[in-house]
Every structure is written in C-alpha cells, then in structure tokens.
Design a protein around this motif. Structure first.
Motif, PDB file in Angstrom:
ATOM      1  N   ASP A 102       2.267   4.913  17.283  1.00  0.00           N
ATOM      2  CA  ASP A 102       3.063   4.124  16.341  1.00  0.00           C
ATOM      3  C   ASP A 102       2.579   3.387  15.032  1.00  0.00           C
ATOM      4  OD1 ASP A 102       5.214   2.050  16.336  1.00  0.00           O
ATOM      5  OD2 ASP A 102       3.858   0.494  17.017  1.00  0.00           O
ATOM      6  N   LEU A 103       3.381   3.596  13.952  1.00  0.00           N
ATOM      7  CA  LEU A 103       3.080   3.064  12.703  1.00  0.00           C
ATOM      8  C   LEU A 103       4.127   2.286  12.289  1.00  0.00           C
ATOM      9  CD1 LEU A 103       2.622   6.756  11.374  1.00  0.00           C
ATOM     10  CD2 LEU A 103       0.772   5.189  11.906  1.00  0.00           C
ATOM     11  N   PRO A 104       3.769   0.769  12.588  1.00  0.00           N
ATOM     12  CA  PRO A 104       4.963  -0.126  12.572  1.00  0.00           C
ATOM     13  C   PRO A 104       5.219  -0.566  10.961  1.00  0.00           C
ATOM     14  CG  PRO A 104       2.608  -1.010  13.247  1.00  0.00           C
ATOM     15  CD  PRO A 104       2.570   0.363  13.450  1.00  0.00           C
ATOM     16  N   ALA A 105       4.267  -0.323  10.127  1.00  0.00           N
ATOM     17  CA  ALA A 105       4.514  -0.530   8.686  1.00  0.00           C
ATOM     18  C   ALA A 105       4.875   0.446   7.904  1.00  0.00           C
ATOM     19  CB  ALA A 105       3.139  -1.244   8.028  1.00  0.00           C
ATOM     20  N   LEU A 106       5.065   1.800   8.426  1.00  0.00           N
ATOM     21  CA  LEU A 106       5.246   2.760   7.436  1.00  0.00           C
ATOM     22  C   LEU A 106       6.880   2.866   7.675  1.00  0.00           C
ATOM     23  CD1 LEU A 106       4.210   5.252   6.003  1.00  0.00           C
ATOM     24  CD2 LEU A 106       4.617   6.662   7.797  1.00  0.00           C
ATOM     25  N   ARG A 107       7.352   2.983   6.025  1.00  0.00           N
ATOM     26  CA  ARG A 107       8.915   3.080   5.822  1.00  0.00           C
ATOM     27  C   ARG A 107       9.464   4.250   5.444  1.00  0.00           C
ATOM     28  NH1 ARG A 107       8.129  -0.825   8.704  1.00  0.00           N
ATOM     29  NH2 ARG A 107       8.339  -3.063   8.482  1.00  0.00           N
ATOM     30  N   HIS A 108       8.516   4.974   4.784  1.00  0.00           N
ATOM     31  CA  HIS A 108       9.279   6.201   4.197  1.00  0.00           C
ATOM     32  C   HIS A 108       7.800   7.312   4.146  1.00  0.00           C
ATOM     33  CE1 HIS A 108      12.751   4.119   2.611  1.00  0.00           C
ATOM     34  NE2 HIS A 108      11.848   3.229   2.274  1.00  0.00           N
TER      35      HIS A 108
ATOM     36  N   ILE B 297      -5.985   4.957   9.885  1.00  0.00           N
ATOM     37  CA  ILE B 297      -5.815   4.464   8.257  1.00  0.00           C
ATOM     38  C   ILE B 297      -4.426   3.974   8.070  1.00  0.00           C
ATOM     39  CG2 ILE B 297      -5.898   5.380   5.985  1.00  0.00           C
ATOM     40  CD1 ILE B 297      -8.444   7.260   6.947  1.00  0.00           C
ATOM     41  N   LEU B 298      -3.452   4.442   8.681  1.00  0.00           N
ATOM     42  CA  LEU B 298      -2.071   4.127   8.147  1.00  0.00           C
ATOM     43  C   LEU B 298      -1.863   2.876   8.894  1.00  0.00           C
ATOM     44  CD1 LEU B 298      -0.090   7.523   8.322  1.00  0.00           C
ATOM     45  CD2 LEU B 298      -0.815   6.215   6.346  1.00  0.00           C
ATOM     46  N   ARG B 299      -2.310   2.525  10.160  1.00  0.00           N
ATOM     47  CA  ARG B 299      -2.106   1.215  10.832  1.00  0.00           C
ATOM     48  C   ARG B 299      -3.116   0.293  10.169  1.00  0.00           C
ATOM     49  NH1 ARG B 299      -1.500   4.724  15.230  1.00  0.00           N
ATOM     50  NH2 ARG B 299      -3.660   4.958  15.742  1.00  0.00           N
ATOM     51  N   GLN B 300      -4.308   0.547  10.011  1.00  0.00           N
ATOM     52  CA  GLN B 300      -5.120  -0.713   9.484  1.00  0.00           C
ATOM     53  C   GLN B 300      -4.639  -0.985   8.005  1.00  0.00           C
ATOM     54  OE1 GLN B 300      -9.132  -0.558   7.831  1.00  0.00           O
ATOM     55  NE2 GLN B 300      -9.895  -1.419   9.818  1.00  0.00           N
ATOM     56  N   SER B 301      -4.313  -0.039   7.289  1.00  0.00           N
ATOM     57  CA  SER B 301      -4.113  -0.325   5.767  1.00  0.00           C
ATOM     58  C   SER B 301      -2.547  -0.953   5.686  1.00  0.00           C
ATOM     59  CB  SER B 301      -4.148   1.084   5.034  1.00  0.00           C
ATOM     60  OG  SER B 301      -3.214   1.880   5.294  1.00  0.00           O
ATOM     61  N   GLY B 302      -1.716  -0.791   6.792  1.00  0.00           N
ATOM     62  CA  GLY B 302      -0.307  -1.304   6.557  1.00  0.00           C
ATOM     63  C   GLY B 302       0.516  -0.360   5.397  1.00  0.00           C
TER      64      GLY B 302
ATOM     65  N   VAL C  82       0.941  -1.238   0.080  1.00  0.00           N
ATOM     66  CA  VAL C  82      -0.139  -0.044   0.004  1.00  0.00           C
ATOM     67  C   VAL C  82       0.999   1.359   0.095  1.00  0.00           C
ATOM     68  CG1 VAL C  82      -1.698   1.212   1.249  1.00  0.00           C
ATOM     69  CG2 VAL C  82      -1.846  -1.120   1.084  1.00  0.00           C
ATOM     70  N   VAL C  83       0.691   2.051  -0.862  1.00  0.00           N
ATOM     71  CA  VAL C  83       1.196   3.423  -1.094  1.00  0.00           C
ATOM     72  C   VAL C  83       0.117   4.510  -1.119  1.00  0.00           C
ATOM     73  CG1 VAL C  83       2.287   4.940  -2.636  1.00  0.00           C
ATOM     74  CG2 VAL C  83       3.116   2.530  -2.592  1.00  0.00           C
ATOM     75  N   ALA C  84       0.342   5.322   0.098  1.00  0.00           N
ATOM     76  CA  ALA C  84      -0.563   6.433   0.543  1.00  0.00           C
ATOM     77  C   ALA C  84      -0.338   7.760   0.093  1.00  0.00           C
ATOM     78  CB  ALA C  84      -0.850   6.560   1.898  1.00  0.00           C
ATOM     79  N   ALA C  85      -1.234   8.590  -0.565  1.00  0.00           N
ATOM     80  CA  ALA C  85      -1.165   9.773  -1.015  1.00  0.00           C
ATOM     81  C   ALA C  85      -2.091  10.929  -0.160  1.00  0.00           C
ATOM     82  CB  ALA C  85      -1.412   9.992  -2.497  1.00  0.00           C
ATOM     83  N   MET C  86      -1.662  11.665   0.779  1.00  0.00           N
ATOM     84  CA  MET C  86      -2.366  12.306   1.280  1.00  0.00           C
ATOM     85  C   MET C  86      -2.102  13.814   0.775  1.00  0.00           C
ATOM     86  SD  MET C  86      -2.474  13.034   5.418  1.00  0.00           S
ATOM     87  CE  MET C  86      -4.176  13.723   6.246  1.00  0.00           C
ATOM     88  N   LEU C  87      -2.352  14.184  -0.564  1.00  0.00           N
ATOM     89  CA  LEU C  87      -2.294  15.149  -1.420  1.00  0.00           C
ATOM     90  C   LEU C  87      -3.296  15.975  -1.706  1.00  0.00           C
ATOM     91  CD1 LEU C  87       0.710  13.373  -3.231  1.00  0.00           C
ATOM     92  CD2 LEU C  87       0.863  15.463  -1.823  1.00  0.00           C
ATOM     93  N   PRO C  88      -3.449  17.220  -1.844  1.00  0.00           N
ATOM     94  CA  PRO C  88      -4.382  17.690  -2.663  1.00  0.00           C
ATOM     95  C   PRO C  88      -4.737  17.652  -3.938  1.00  0.00           C
ATOM     96  CG  PRO C  88      -2.999  19.284  -1.363  1.00  0.00           C
ATOM     97  CD  PRO C  88      -2.262  17.957  -1.707  1.00  0.00           C
ATOM     98  N   ASN C  89      -5.305  18.222  -4.600  1.00  0.00           N
ATOM     99  CA  ASN C  89      -5.515  18.064  -6.122  1.00  0.00           C
ATOM    100  C   ASN C  89      -4.513  18.797  -6.876  1.00  0.00           C
ATOM    101  OD1 ASN C  89      -7.982  16.726  -6.873  1.00  0.00           O
ATOM    102  ND2 ASN C  89      -9.477  18.670  -6.679  1.00  0.00           N
ATOM    103  N   TRP C  90      -3.363  18.009  -6.917  1.00  0.00           N
ATOM    104  CA  TRP C  90      -2.251  18.497  -7.425  1.00  0.00           C
ATOM    105  C   TRP C  90      -1.620  17.497  -8.501  1.00  0.00           C
ATOM    106  CZ3 TRP C  90       1.550  19.872  -2.548  1.00  0.00           C
ATOM    107  CH2 TRP C  90       0.841  20.793  -1.999  1.00  0.00           C
TER     108      TRP C  90
END
Length: 506
Positions: free
Chosen positions: A130-136, A101-106, A61-69
C-alpha cells in the motif's frame, strides 16, 4: 514573480541566463546523446508548471527513481520550479526498500523508466504494498514527454531557502533506510565549497559515474544546473566506455571509488585511449590502496581522497597541490566553513591529535532526519553531527580515518547496513544465528560475507542463500557474496558479536 534569492530555482535561472549553452552528454548503452542547460531548464520549468497545475504544492515530495539520464535533471528542475522536495531513489532498490521510502516520505509523484537493466518498474511498484500518498507514477515515455513539452511556463513557486529541498535516503547502520533532509542553502553551500576547492583557472568537464540516487551523484547533477559545469553522464558503469568518453570529450575531472578508477585506467591501456585531459580524480566512499594513487601519479593524474556522507556531503577533501604523502594517506583538510571535533563515547572532546569519533558542523550539513527520533542520537549539543567514524587530525590539519564505528559494509561505494543483511539471514529456516561483515575484495573494495550458525541437522549452500535473498526483495548488491558456516559467533561478556574477530578469520 521572481525566484527567491538563494533558492534552487533562483540559482538555476541565474546560471542558465549566464551560460545557456553548457553541454550535457548522456551515454546510454554506449550511445551518447547531447543537449544543453537551456533545453533542460526550459523542459523542467514546463514540467514544474504542469505539476503545480496538477495540485503539487510547496513542500510536497516528488520522487525520481531514474538513472543518470537527462530526464533526472528535468525532474530536478521541475521540483525546484514547483516548490516541491526532490527525492532521488537509486534504481537498484527492490520492493522492500522502495516501499518503505515511498511510504515514509509520502511521495505524491514518482518518475521511473519503463524498463531499465531488466527491471519492469510498474511491476516493481505493484509489489511494494500500500502506497497511500502516491498519486502519479510516470514512466519515461509519452506522458513524460507531454509534461515537459506542452503548455506555458509560469513563475516559479517561491520557497524559503532554509526549507527542505532534497531528501535522500541512506542505509547507514540501521535496518531501515534513513531519510536525510537538505535545504537549498546547504546544497548551494556545498557547491560553493567544491567551486573554491576545484577552481584552477579553466573550465572543468566532469564525468560522473555516481548514480543520482546517492548524494554524490545528485551533487554532480546540481553542479551542471547551478554552476554550469559541463557534464558527461553514464547510466551504468562500463570502464571501456568511461575511457572513451574521457578521450572524446576531453574530460578534466572525475570521481569514483577505487573500482571505477582502476577499471578506467586498465580499459584505457587495453583500448588505447588517451586520458591526458584528465587532471584530477577525487576518490571516496571506499578504502583507497596507496598503490593505485601512486600508479596514477606516474601518469600525471592527481588523485586525492575526500570524506563525507549523505548527511554532510564533503567534510574534508584533498586538492591537487597537496603533498604526495597527504594525497596517499589522508582524507584531506576540512572544506571551507566546516569544523571538526573528536570525542569519546561520552561525547567529551579528546586531546588534540588523539583518535576520537568525528563530529562535524558546517554550512552544508543536513537539516536532520525525516524521522525525528533518529536525531537525538545523531547530534551533540550545539548541532554537532556524530559521524560514527573514528579519526584524528595530524599536525598539518589533515584528517586520518582510523576505524569505522558504524557497522556498515562499503561495496563499490554503496553503503550496506549489516543489520539489514542480518535481518534477512535470520529469516532463513536453516539459520539459527548470523552476522554480516565486510570481506576485502580487489574489485569492489568490500563485499558482504555472511557468517552463520545453522540449526541442528540443517544444511545451507551458497545458491540456497542467494535464492533466499532474491525472494526477500532487497537490492542484489546486499546479497552475501561469501558464506562462512561457524559453530558459534564470538561474543563479548554482554553478548555483542565481536565482528573484528570474524573479519580477521575471513
């Protein structure tokens, strides 16, 4: 290796080869920037290759918390290139929602602005726990630039089109957000449906005000990537800017809530803007006043409704050629391939034409919730999704929504869970009992009204309530905008709060 037919990256590459010069305009702080589909796809494929080189595997899972950019689109292509699942997140979320969201989604990668609308995103993430899965965590800036500009482009990672490709979260009716899983097959079916409904023999130019963390905003982005529809984006809402963009770029099609539409028309009158290119406007996500539709028709603008959700993006839709009465008072007819049922509380079909809970099935229906526990209550046998809304079909096959079974408040198109608001209310030391209901509002459609019972001897004012919600770390839009103090909440014999009585008393 060639992209798998039917995959998102396959559709993107086919579209880019056919129409590389498709324009993208992004208005940020009122200053539009311009680029093309070919540039976005090349940048996204380079980034996707770098993600694969860095260990992102198919299904991560790759997350994008970005506006309309433009950068949101680059990350979307990168996720498709690397075989990852794209997780768009709305930028208004606070630490409580974001952390969940970040924890559940991994999610392993997260892309954000450095700062946007007064939010320091590094600081926000630091308060998520704690966000154990988040690497970057990559902010838009030098590291983002390096990922999209350096190195060669490798072959795309092959993916099964039936696998999850997009994960969106909706508050729905529960206190915790729900992860909604969509496949490439479902997303492309939704785009094909929109293409069939909107085709009018000439090229559309679309203005999208929807944040891409919502399914409506994400689909506008995918129409650009997979259908080569010229796109004009706004990273925050400003009605005067919207009217100017429509005039300058000859926008033909837009969508939004009544708040967006009425604001644009008013601003055009004030600013002397020409909206004559705008032929159709799709209104959804909030009750639509008939007076607004009639006002638009008087100006030659066809306005019609649609009905859908994060789980089933477009269930029904009007079209510009519908009779005026249907445009004014219905949600349109089922989209291509979509089927509807209407059932009672036991899941039994009601008689034709009678009101019942709307159940849907179709090619763009979601795969299910990320938390499988939620699926048992969400589906009837045969894969019929229970929407939680009450409605009926008329004799001509148009959908009428008559009630909401779901306990949600729709503020400017944003679904707000009453239960989530109530959970925060009940942590206030002065509150003994509480209910959150929708209150009508001319500007937003609905806003949150808190109805509370105070503990003996306690006092509470509106500012104290706002301070309490700010400290809770949830989105500002969920903070009550009206406060009603009552001696008791009306309940039925089983103890359920009679919210319809609270709404009538408001």
């Amino acid at each position: 290796m060639a992209a798998v037919p039917g995959s998102l990256i396959g559709a993107i590459l086919e579209t880019e080869a056919r129409a590389p010069g498709t324009p993208l305009v992004v208005a940020s702080d009122g200053q539009p920037s311009h680029t093309t589909l070919a540039e976005v796809v090349a940048a996204g494929r380079r980034m996707g290759t770098r993600l694969s080189d860095s260990g992102v595997a198919k299904g991560d899972v790759v997350a994008a918390m970005l506006p309309n950019w433009r950068e949101w689109l680059v990350v979307a292509v990168a996720a498709a290139q690397s075989g990852a699942v794209l997780l768009p997140i709305v930028t208004i979320y606070g630490a409580t929602e974001l952390g969940f969201i970040l924890r559940q989604s991994g999610a392993k990668w997260l892309f954000t602005p450095e700062r946007f609308r007064g939010v320091d995103f590094a600081a926000l993430i630091g308060t998520c726990g704690d966000l154990p899965a988040l690497r970057h965590h990559v902010t838009v800036g030098p590291e983002f630039d390096r990922l999209e500009t350096e190195g060669m482009i490798a072959d795309a990672v092959p993916c099964d089109p039936q696998d999850m490709a997009l994960l969106v979260y909706t508050s729905g009716t529960t206190a915790a957000p729900k992860g909604v899983m969509h496949s490439a097959t479902g997303l492309l079916a939704e785009l094909a449906s929109m293409r069939a409904l909107r085709a009018r023999g000439k090229q559309e130019v679309v203005l999208s005000p929807w944040p891409p963390g919502h399914v409506a905003g994400a689909l506008a982005m995918y129409r650009f990537l997979c259908d080569a529809v010229p796109l004009v984006l706004m990273d925050h809402w400003d009605a005067a800017v919207a009217a100017g963009l429509i005039e300058t770029h000859r926008v033909t099609t837009s969508s939004g809530t009544p708040f967006h539409l009425s604001g644009t028309i008013a601003a055009a009158g004030t600013e002397g803007r020409d909206l004559s290119s705008l032929e159709q406007y799709l209104v959804g996500a909030a009750p639509v006043p008939a007076s607004l539709v009639e006002r638009c028709r008087a100006q030659g603008l066809a306005v019609y409704h649609c009905y859908g959700s994060s789980e089933h993006p477009t269930v029904t839709s009007g079209v510009v050629d519908d009779p005026v009465e249907k445009q004014l008072h219905t949600e349109g007819r089922p989209t291509p391939g979509t089927m509807l049922r209407f059932v009672d509380d036991a899941g039994v079909d009601v008689a034709s034409g009678e009101e019942g809970e709307i159940c849907t099935r179709g090619p763009d229906l979601f795969l299910g919730y990320l938390d499988p526990v939620l699926n048992d209550a969400a589906f009837l046998p045969g894969g019929w999704f229970r929407t939680g809304d009450i409605g009926r079909l008329d004799a001509e096959g148009y959908l009428h929504i008559t009630d909401r079974k779901k306990d949600i408040i729709i503020r400017g198109g944003e679904n707000i869970s009453s239960k989530e608001v109530e959970a925060v209310l009940l942590t206030h030391p002065a509150i003994a009992d509480a209910a959150a209901v929708a209150a009508p509002d001319d500007r937003m459609g609905e806003i949150v009204r808190a109805c509370v019972v105070l503990k003996p001897g306690a006092t509470l004012d509106f500012e104290g309530l706002r301070t309490h919600f700010a400290a809770a770390g949830i989105a500002k839009q969920k903070t009550p905008e009206r406060l009603t103090i009552v001696t008791e909440l009306p309940r039925n014999a089983t103890g359920k709060v009679l919210k319809h009585m609270l709404r009538l008393a408001g």
